[in-house]
Design a protein around this motif. Structure first.
Motif, short mmCIF file in Angstrom:
data_model
loop_
_atom_site.label_atom_id
_atom_site.label_comp_id
_atom_site.label_asym_id
_atom_site.label_seq_id
_atom_site.Cartn_x
_atom_site.Cartn_y
_atom_site.Cartn_z
N ALA A 83 -47.27 -5.63 17.22
CA ALA A 83 -48.22 -5.50 15.87
C ALA A 83 -49.04 -4.15 15.86
N SER A 85 -52.51 -3.73 16.14
CA SER A 85 -53.37 -4.75 16.64
C SER A 85 -54.74 -3.91 16.31
N ASN A 101 -46.56 -4.76 10.81
CA ASN A 101 -47.02 -5.91 10.81
C ASN A 101 -46.28 -6.91 9.75
N SER A 129 -50.89 -14.41 14.39
CA SER A 129 -51.99 -13.74 13.48
C SER A 129 -53.21 -13.83 13.86
N TYR A 155 -55.97 -4.23 8.28
CA TYR A 155 -55.27 -5.03 9.39
C TYR A 155 -55.20 -6.51 8.91
N LYS A 159 -51.44 -8.58 8.43
CA LYS A 159 -51.13 -9.74 9.28
C LYS A 159 -50.92 -11.02 8.33
#
Length: 306
Positions: A83, A85, A101, A129, A155, A159
């Motif tokens: 991902a 992150s 994501n 997640s 972000y 997710k």
């Protein structure tokens, strides 16, 4: 059990790989093309023998052909960690964060769903997640899985999109998807805390901190005992303000720095209180954290020293 770990060269990914190998699993580690499949890790990460035991595969989540080549194999389980992150990276380019994501997760679960329909495989799929999907709340209490999802950052929103992609595939195809919402925060200023004055962001927010070993233990248990279609908080439920954390780190180092607010380090849309309730996870798997906050901080400082 044959397990695919996406993002296997990331911080948590390497710990997941180590745990799965210790459990006797056959591990396939997916990493971005061009990334070293055997990064030089800190002392607590993979040993050369562990890296050698993993079958490393190049995976580009933006490329459907790459996803199909890596994912369309007879796995027993998939731990999807790959991902964007970084919250700051997602804020700089929200579209890219969504593409990786959310759309990346959708690509993975669709290939796995096709394999299930064709009878080639029926894996358990753990979509990892973040507790940030809950967003801000006026109630300073641990979040439960039944609480509404209201992400307030690119972000967290991306997710949440990945969660939706995974659970939609479960409802449509029966793919055994489980969502884990991690509440563990990373510590970024450990190395700087010995300075007389340390520039910091907002130290008022309340968070919780889990040792990576406890997080990985939760993931390993969910692969065996988690229920498809369900979401589980991976959390300690123990709240600590960032200010308290700052001074606890300082005490462990043996310094007493002065925190100095830096507007450049203040995040917009920060969540004041983000702590999770893991009763559901405990009930399903028996998981409970074994490492204290001070254990975690000491290990962070040891890793920083290395």
């Amino acid at each position: 059990m044959k397990v695919l770990v996406t993002g296997a060269d990331g911080f948590v990914g390497r710990w997941v790989v180590r745990r799965l190998l210790a459990d006797g699993r056959e591990v396939y580690g997916a990493v971005r093309p061009g990334q070293s499949p055997a990064p030089v890790p800190p002392a607590a990460d993979l040993t050369p023998a562990e890296r050698e035991a993993v079958r490393w595969l190049p995976l580009e989540l933006l490329d459907t052909a790459s996803v199909r080549k890596v994912v369309d194999l007879p796995y027993d389980a998939v731990v999807h960690l790959a991902a964007v992150s970084s919250g700051s990276e997602a804020t700089r380019d929200p579209g890219y964060a969504w593409t990786v994501n959310a759309a990346g997760t959708a690509r993975i679960v669709e290939v796995l769903a096709e394999a299930k329909r064709a009878g080639r495989a029926d894996p358990v799929v753990l979509v990892v997640s973040t507790g940030e999907v809950y967003g801000a709340s006026h109630e300073p209490r641990p979040r439960r899985e039944t609480d509404p999802v209201a992400p307030c950052s690119p972000y967290a929103a991306s997710k949440a999109g990945g969660e939706l992609a995974g659970l939609e595939a479960w409802r449509r195809t029966g793919l055994r998807v489980i969502v884990a919402r991690a509440f563990a925060e990373r510590l970024r200023f450990a190395k700087r805390v010995a300075a007389p004055v340390v520039k910091v962001g907002n130290l008022e927010p309340v968070r919780e901190f889990l040792h990576v070993r406890d997080v990985v233990d939760a993931y390993a248990r969910l692969l065996v005992k988690g229920q498809p279609g369900e979401t589980y908080n991976v959390a300690s439920g123990q709240a600590v303000s960032l200010e308290e954390l700052f001074f606890r780190l300082a005490d462990l180092i043996g310094a007493r720095p002065i925190p100095e607010a830096d507007p450049e380090l203040v995040r917009g849309g920060d969540i004041f209180h983000l702590v999770g309730d893991a009763a559901k996870l405990h009930g399903a798997t028996g998981w409970t954290p074994h490492y204290t906050l001070d254990d975690t901080l000491r290990d962070v400082l040891d890793a920083q020293a290395d």
